[in-house]
Design a protein around this motif. Structure first.
Motif, PDB file in Angstrom:
ATOM      1  N   LEU A 249       4.902   1.062  -5.381  1.00 48.67           N
ATOM      2  CA  LEU A 249       4.441   2.138  -4.499  1.00 48.67           C
ATOM      3  C   LEU A 249       4.857   1.829  -3.057  1.00 48.67           C
ATOM      4  O   LEU A 249       4.065   1.409  -2.229  1.00 48.67           O
ATOM      5  CB  LEU A 249       2.923   2.327  -4.605  1.00 48.67           C
ATOM      6  CG  LEU A 249       2.345   3.528  -3.862  1.00 48.67           C
ATOM      7  CD1 LEU A 249       2.949   4.835  -4.361  1.00 48.67           C
ATOM      8  CD2 LEU A 249       0.833   3.566  -4.001  1.00 48.67           C
TER       9      LEU A 249
ATOM     10  N   PHE B  86      -1.445   1.158  -2.373  1.00 45.91           N
ATOM     11  CA  PHE B  86      -0.405   0.960  -1.353  1.00 45.91           C
ATOM     12  C   PHE B  86      -0.557  -0.418  -0.722  1.00 45.91           C
ATOM     13  O   PHE B  86      -1.621  -0.798  -0.255  1.00 45.91           O
ATOM     14  CB  PHE B  86      -0.473   2.056  -0.288  1.00 45.91           C
ATOM     15  CG  PHE B  86       0.751   2.108   0.572  1.00 45.91           C
ATOM     16  CD1 PHE B  86       1.955   2.548   0.055  1.00 45.91           C
ATOM     17  CD2 PHE B  86       0.709   1.711   1.892  1.00 45.91           C
ATOM     18  CE1 PHE B  86       3.099   2.601   0.841  1.00 45.91           C
ATOM     19  CE2 PHE B  86       1.844   1.765   2.691  1.00 45.91           C
ATOM     20  CZ  PHE B  86       3.040   2.210   2.164  1.00 45.91           C
TER      21      PHE B  86
ATOM     22  N   LEU C 285      -4.546   6.246   0.280  1.00 45.64           N
ATOM     23  CA  LEU C 285      -3.721   5.506  -0.673  1.00 45.64           C
ATOM     24  C   LEU C 285      -4.199   4.072  -0.890  1.00 45.64           C
ATOM     25  O   LEU C 285      -3.530   3.295  -1.558  1.00 45.64           O
ATOM     26  CB  LEU C 285      -2.274   5.483  -0.188  1.00 45.64           C
ATOM     27  CG  LEU C 285      -1.594   6.849  -0.126  1.00 45.64           C
ATOM     28  CD1 LEU C 285      -0.354   6.785   0.740  1.00 45.64           C
ATOM     29  CD2 LEU C 285      -1.268   7.331  -1.519  1.00 45.64           C
TER      30      LEU C 285
ATOM     31  N   VAL D 212       5.653   7.036  -2.311  1.00 41.18           N
ATOM     32  CA  VAL D 212       4.485   7.810  -1.884  1.00 41.18           C
ATOM     33  C   VAL D 212       4.832   9.293  -1.861  1.00 41.18           C
ATOM     34  O   VAL D 212       4.069  10.134  -2.350  1.00 41.18           O
ATOM     35  CB  VAL D 212       3.963   7.336  -0.509  1.00 41.18           C
ATOM     36  CG1 VAL D 212       2.962   8.336   0.069  1.00 41.18           C
ATOM     37  CG2 VAL D 212       3.324   5.958  -0.625  1.00 41.18           C
TER      38      VAL D 212
ATOM     39  N   SER E 290       7.035   3.292   0.502  1.00 40.84           N
ATOM     40  CA  SER E 290       6.921   4.538   1.273  1.00 40.84           C
ATOM     41  C   SER E 290       7.701   5.688   0.645  1.00 40.84           C
ATOM     42  O   SER E 290       7.268   6.839   0.709  1.00 40.84           O
ATOM     43  CB  SER E 290       7.357   4.315   2.721  1.00 40.84           C
ATOM     44  OG  SER E 290       8.676   3.806   2.768  1.00 40.84           O
TER      45      SER E 290
END
Length: 90
Positions: free
Chosen positions: A44, A38, A74, A49, A46
């Motif tokens: 990747l 992250f 993450l 996720v 939000s």
């Protein structure tokens, strides 16, 4: 030596990242424990996720509570794999 099942969890995490983020198998195979996720992988974000976590829940038959999701989990491939293994290999 890795605990029983950790290799399976690691392979599942790799497959989820590949499938959800659309990353090539070769790129995901090169991830090490220290590979940042992250904030380092543009794929990747939000929204992604949520897809990764949902897919991990489905494939590993685990439940991830909202209060368990944080930046540390993450941060790297290793931290995500350890988190998933802790949930799946109880």
């Amino acid at each position: 030596m890795q605990p029983d099942g950790i290799a399976e969890v690691e392979n599942t995490v790799r497959a989820v990242l590949r499938d959800v983020l659309g990353i090539s198998a070769e790129r995901v195979a090169a991830f090490t424990e220290a590979t940042p996720l992250f904030g380092a992988l543009p794929e990747l974000d939000s929204m992604a996720v949520a897809g990764v976590l949902t897919e991990l829940e489905d494939r590993l038959a685990i439940l991830i509570e909202d209060d368990e999701v944080d930046g540390e989990m993450l941060e790297s491939f290793g931290s995500l794999t350890r988190f998933a293994a802790a949930k799946a290999l109880k």
